[in-house]
Motif scaffolding. Structure first.
Motif, PDB file in Angstrom:
ATOM      1  N   ASP A  70     -90.028  63.283-111.343  1.00 47.07           N
ATOM      2  CA  ASP A  70     -89.600  64.316-110.395  1.00 47.07           C
ATOM      3  C   ASP A  70     -90.721  64.743-109.443  1.00 47.07           C
ATOM      4  O   ASP A  70     -90.538  65.666-108.640  1.00 47.07           O
ATOM      5  N   ALA A  71     -91.871  64.099-109.544  1.00 47.85           N
ATOM      6  CA  ALA A  71     -93.004  64.470-108.683  1.00 47.85           C
ATOM      7  C   ALA A  71     -92.706  64.158-107.219  1.00 47.85           C
ATOM      8  O   ALA A  71     -92.090  63.145-106.895  1.00 47.85           O
ATOM      9  N   GLN A  72     -93.158  65.037-106.348  1.00 46.48           N
ATOM     10  CA  GLN A  72     -93.091  64.806-104.907  1.00 46.48           C
ATOM     11  C   GLN A  72     -94.430  64.227-104.466  1.00 46.48           C
ATOM     12  O   GLN A  72     -95.480  64.834-104.698  1.00 46.48           O
ATOM     13  N   ILE A  73     -94.400  63.051-103.860  1.00 46.05           N
ATOM     14  CA  ILE A  73     -95.628  62.356-103.479  1.00 46.05           C
ATOM     15  C   ILE A  73     -95.850  62.479-101.981  1.00 46.05           C
ATOM     16  O   ILE A  73     -94.994  62.093-101.188  1.00 46.05           O
ATOM     17  N   ARG A  74     -96.977  63.026-101.597  1.00 44.81           N
ATOM     18  CA  ARG A  74     -97.336  63.099-100.179  1.00 44.81           C
ATOM     19  C   ARG A  74     -98.841  63.371-100.055  1.00 44.81           C
ATOM     20  O   ARG A  74     -99.434  64.065-100.869  1.00 44.81           O
ATOM     21  N   GLY A  75     -99.411  62.779 -99.018  1.00 43.93           N
ATOM     22  CA  GLY A  75    -100.827  63.017 -98.735  1.00 43.93           C
ATOM     23  C   GLY A  75    -101.768  62.627 -99.848  1.00 43.93           C
ATOM     24  O   GLY A  75    -102.814  63.265-100.038  1.00 43.93           O
ATOM     25  N   GLY A  76    -101.436  61.579-100.618  1.00 42.95           N
ATOM     26  CA  GLY A  76    -102.325  61.140-101.684  1.00 42.95           C
ATOM     27  C   GLY A  76    -102.285  62.005-102.924  1.00 42.95           C
ATOM     28  O   GLY A  76    -103.169  61.901-103.784  1.00 42.95           O
ATOM     29  N   LYS A  77    -101.259  62.854-103.045  1.00 38.55           N
ATOM     30  CA  LYS A  77    -101.182  63.757-104.189  1.00 38.55           C
ATOM     31  C   LYS A  77     -99.771  63.786-104.760  1.00 38.55           C
ATOM     32  O   LYS A  77     -98.799  63.526-104.050  1.00 38.55           O
ATOM     33  N   ALA A  78     -99.689  64.104-106.054  1.00 38.26           N
ATOM     34  CA  ALA A  78     -98.408  64.271-106.725  1.00 38.26           C
ATOM     35  C   ALA A  78     -98.189  65.759-106.962  1.00 38.26           C
ATOM     36  O   ALA A  78     -99.007  66.425-107.603  1.00 38.26           O
ATOM     37  N   PHE A  79     -97.096  66.278-106.440  1.00 36.73           N
ATOM     38  CA  PHE A  79     -96.774  67.700-106.564  1.00 36.73           C
ATOM     39  C   PHE A  79     -95.661  67.869-107.602  1.00 36.73           C
ATOM     40  O   PHE A  79     -94.573  67.308-107.463  1.00 36.73           O
ATOM     41  N   THR A  82    -105.360  62.300-109.073  1.00 34.31           N
ATOM     42  CA  THR A  82    -105.798  61.205-109.945  1.00 34.31           C
ATOM     43  C   THR A  82    -104.955  61.191-111.212  1.00 34.31           C
ATOM     44  O   THR A  82    -104.774  62.227-111.856  1.00 34.31           O
ATOM     45  N   LEU A  83    -104.459  60.004-111.568  1.00 32.97           N
ATOM     46  CA  LEU A  83    -103.686  59.825-112.795  1.00 32.97           C
ATOM     47  C   LEU A  83    -104.400  58.835-113.707  1.00 32.97           C
ATOM     48  O   LEU A  83    -104.989  57.861-113.237  1.00 32.97           O
ATOM     49  N   ILE A  84    -104.327  59.089-115.004  1.00 31.78           N
ATOM     50  CA  ILE A  84    -105.001  58.269-116.001  1.00 31.78           C
ATOM     51  C   ILE A  84    -103.964  57.548-116.852  1.00 31.78           C
ATOM     52  O   ILE A  84    -103.015  58.168-117.353  1.00 31.78           O
ATOM     53  N   ARG A 132     -89.423  53.578-114.219  1.00 34.51           N
ATOM     54  CA  ARG A 132     -89.449  54.687-113.263  1.00 34.51           C
ATOM     55  C   ARG A 132     -90.872  55.196-113.034  1.00 34.51           C
ATOM     56  O   ARG A 132     -91.215  55.643-111.942  1.00 34.51           O
ATOM     57  N   SER A 133     -91.718  55.109-114.067  1.00 37.04           N
ATOM     58  CA  SER A 133     -93.113  55.505-113.901  1.00 37.04           C
ATOM     59  C   SER A 133     -93.863  54.492-113.045  1.00 37.04           C
ATOM     60  O   SER A 133     -94.727  54.866-112.237  1.00 37.04           O
ATOM     61  N   VAL A 134     -93.541  53.204-113.215  1.00 35.25           N
ATOM     62  CA  VAL A 134     -94.160  52.164-112.377  1.00 35.25           C
ATOM     63  C   VAL A 134     -93.804  52.394-110.915  1.00 35.25           C
ATOM     64  O   VAL A 134     -94.670  52.313-110.031  1.00 35.25           O
ATOM     65  N   ASP A 135     -92.533  52.694-110.639  1.00 31.21           N
ATOM     66  CA  ASP A 135     -92.097  52.938-109.260  1.00 31.21           C
ATOM     67  C   ASP A 135     -92.815  54.151-108.671  1.00 31.21           C
ATOM     68  O   ASP A 135     -93.237  54.133-107.507  1.00 31.21           O
ATOM     69  N   LYS A 136     -92.969  55.202-109.477  1.00 29.97           N
ATOM     70  CA  LYS A 136     -93.631  56.406-108.982  1.00 29.97           C
ATOM     71  C   LYS A 136     -95.131  56.174-108.796  1.00 29.97           C
ATOM     72  O   LYS A 136     -95.740  56.689-107.843  1.00 29.97           O
ATOM     73  N   LEU A 137     -95.737  55.385-109.676  1.00 30.34           N
ATOM     74  CA  LEU A 137     -97.154  55.045-109.513  1.00 30.34           C
ATOM     75  C   LEU A 137     -97.372  54.233-108.241  1.00 30.34           C
ATOM     76  O   LEU A 137     -98.367  54.423-107.527  1.00 30.34           O
ATOM     77  N   THR A 138     -96.449  53.321-107.956  1.00 24.93           N
ATOM     78  CA  THR A 138     -96.534  52.529-106.725  1.00 24.93           C
ATOM     79  C   THR A 138     -96.474  53.429-105.510  1.00 24.93           C
ATOM     80  O   THR A 138     -97.277  53.288-104.563  1.00 24.93           O
ATOM     81  N   GLU A 139     -95.554  54.371-105.514  1.00 25.50           N
ATOM     82  CA  GLU A 139     -95.447  55.324-104.407  1.00 25.50           C
ATOM     83  C   GLU A 139     -96.717  56.163-104.297  1.00 25.50           C
ATOM     84  O   GLU A 139     -97.213  56.418-103.190  1.00 25.50           O
ATOM     85  N   PHE A 140     -97.242  56.583-105.435  1.00 26.16           N
ATOM     86  CA  PHE A 140     -98.458  57.403-105.474  1.00 26.16           C
ATOM     87  C   PHE A 140     -99.646  56.648-104.880  1.00 26.16           C
ATOM     88  O   PHE A 140    -100.404  57.188-104.045  1.00 26.16           O
ATOM     89  N   LEU A 141     -99.829  55.396-105.276  1.00 22.36           N
ATOM     90  CA  LEU A 141    -100.931  54.587-104.745  1.00 22.36           C
ATOM     91  C   LEU A 141    -100.762  54.325-103.252  1.00 22.36           C
ATOM     92  O   LEU A 141    -101.735  54.372-102.484  1.00 22.36           O
ATOM     93  N   ASN A 142     -99.536  54.036-102.833  1.00 24.02           N
ATOM     94  CA  ASN A 142     -99.277  53.754-101.413  1.00 24.02           C
ATOM     95  C   ASN A 142     -99.539  54.956-100.524  1.00 24.02           C
ATOM     96  O   ASN A 142     -99.831  54.800 -99.331  1.00 24.02           O
ATOM     97  N   GLY A 144    -101.982  57.104-101.105  1.00 22.19           N
ATOM     98  CA  GLY A 144    -103.398  57.483-101.159  1.00 22.19           C
ATOM     99  C   GLY A 144    -103.864  58.076-102.461  1.00 22.19           C
ATOM    100  O   GLY A 144    -105.001  58.558-102.554  1.00 22.19           O
ATOM    101  N   GLY A 145    -103.016  58.080-103.500  1.00 19.98           N
ATOM    102  CA  GLY A 145    -103.424  58.597-104.799  1.00 19.98           C
ATOM    103  C   GLY A 145    -104.330  57.633-105.541  1.00 19.98           C
ATOM    104  O   GLY A 145    -104.468  56.465-105.169  1.00 19.98           O
ATOM    105  N   ASN A 146    -104.968  58.123-106.596  1.00 15.65           N
ATOM    106  CA  ASN A 146    -105.907  57.334-107.390  1.00 15.65           C
ATOM    107  C   ASN A 146    -105.390  57.168-108.813  1.00 15.65           C
ATOM    108  O   ASN A 146    -104.879  58.124-109.412  1.00 15.65           O
ATOM    109  N   VAL A 147    -105.545  55.963-109.365  1.00 11.64           N
ATOM    110  CA  VAL A 147    -105.138  55.678-110.734  1.00 11.64           C
ATOM    111  C   VAL A 147    -106.300  54.994-111.449  1.00 11.64           C
ATOM    112  O   VAL A 147    -106.911  54.068-110.916  1.00 11.64           O
TER     113      VAL A 147
END
Length: 265
Positions: free
Chosen positions: A100-109, A117-119, A129-139, A141-144
């Motif tokens: 349910d996280a909202q992804i924008r500007g390199g951050k998960a809200f 940053t996610l570990i 569904r977590s893989v899809d959200k991680l892909t969106e997060f990385l795209n 600007g987020g960090n994993v």
């Protein structure tokens, strides 16, 4: 213990109540400053028959699967401990929350929480569904940071995660390390706080720390010593101007300013 006359600490109850009251006021007037979250290996734990109601103790009958379950739990716990031992704030996430996280500007809200940053702890599978959200997060600007064994199965979707890892590595924001200590050191180096905590190597496991942002941009640091001896802590200001540092004793209510010298807790 008993809440009636047999209770041995009634004579100290006022001190305890005042302490809890002061902590409650600070927490009410502030928000946690946490930019890191651990994506818990729930899928791997369930698939290896770890019982979430019994600290993910193995509940099956296969010796090999029991060992696998134990390795996942141990890797998860070790990663979380190293983050704490390096004085980095973090939260826990699972797939149900992360989806349910909202992804924008390199951050998960997620609600009022914001993570950049996610570990990923050692595991062998992860929800699609977590893989899809991680892909969106990385795209975005987020960090994993992945520690140890990386998932190779996606639950609820395509089994093959090759495409995900190829895209993740190309992003330049996906890091794979072998040990939890390496991961924690990366997190420590990336902290962009105005203050830096310096704790001796032999005392860092005894020292717990949490940072919150209060009203009028006031930064609040909770510090506690869980060891049997005094610990010397250096709280260094990266900017020398415009700061006034105070030490609050939550047991007594006393407040006094701190000079540029080490403090003992």
């Amino acid at each position: 213990p008993s809440q009636f006359f047999q209770n041995p600490y009634w004579e100290h109850y006022r001190q305890l109540s005042d302490y809890v009251g002061r902590v409650s006021v600070l927490n009410t007037w502030s928000e946690p400053e946490t930019s890191t979250a651990v994506l818990d290996p729930v899928a791997s734990l369930w698939c290896s028959m770890g019982n979430g109601f019994q600290r993910f103790k193995y509940t099956g009958f296969e010796e090999g699967r029991e060992k696998l379950c134990g390795q996942i739990v141990d890797g998860w716990v070790e990663a979380c401990k190293e983050i704490v031992y390096h004085q980095v704030n973090y939260d826990h996430l699972d797939g149900d929350i992360f989806k349910d996280a909202q992804i924008r500007g390199g951050k998960a809200f997620i609600g009022r929480a914001v993570y950049d940053t996610l570990i990923l702890t050692p595991s062998f599978c992860i929800e699609k569904r977590s893989v899809d959200k991680l892909t969106e997060f990385l795209n975005c600007g987020g960090n994993v940071i992945a520690v140890g064994e990386q998932p190779f199965l996606a639950v609820g979707g395509d089994d093959d995660l090759t495409a995900f890892y190829e895209a993740a590595e190309k992003s330049g924001r996906y890091i794979h390390v072998e040990t939890a200590c390496e991961m924690a050191l990366i997190l420590k180096e990336r902290q962009s706080e105005e203050f830096e905590l310096q704790v001796s190597e032999n005392a860092r496991k005894e020292f717990l720390y949490s940072r919150r942002m209060g009203q009028n941009e006031r930064e609040i640091f909770y510090m506690s010593n869980h060891g049997g001896e005094e610990i010397e802590v250096n709280l260094c200001r990266k900017k020398k101007d415009g700061f006034h540092v105070e030490k609050w004793n939550l047991e007594t209510g006393e407040v006094h300013g701190l000079e540029d010298e080490p403090s003992r807790i």
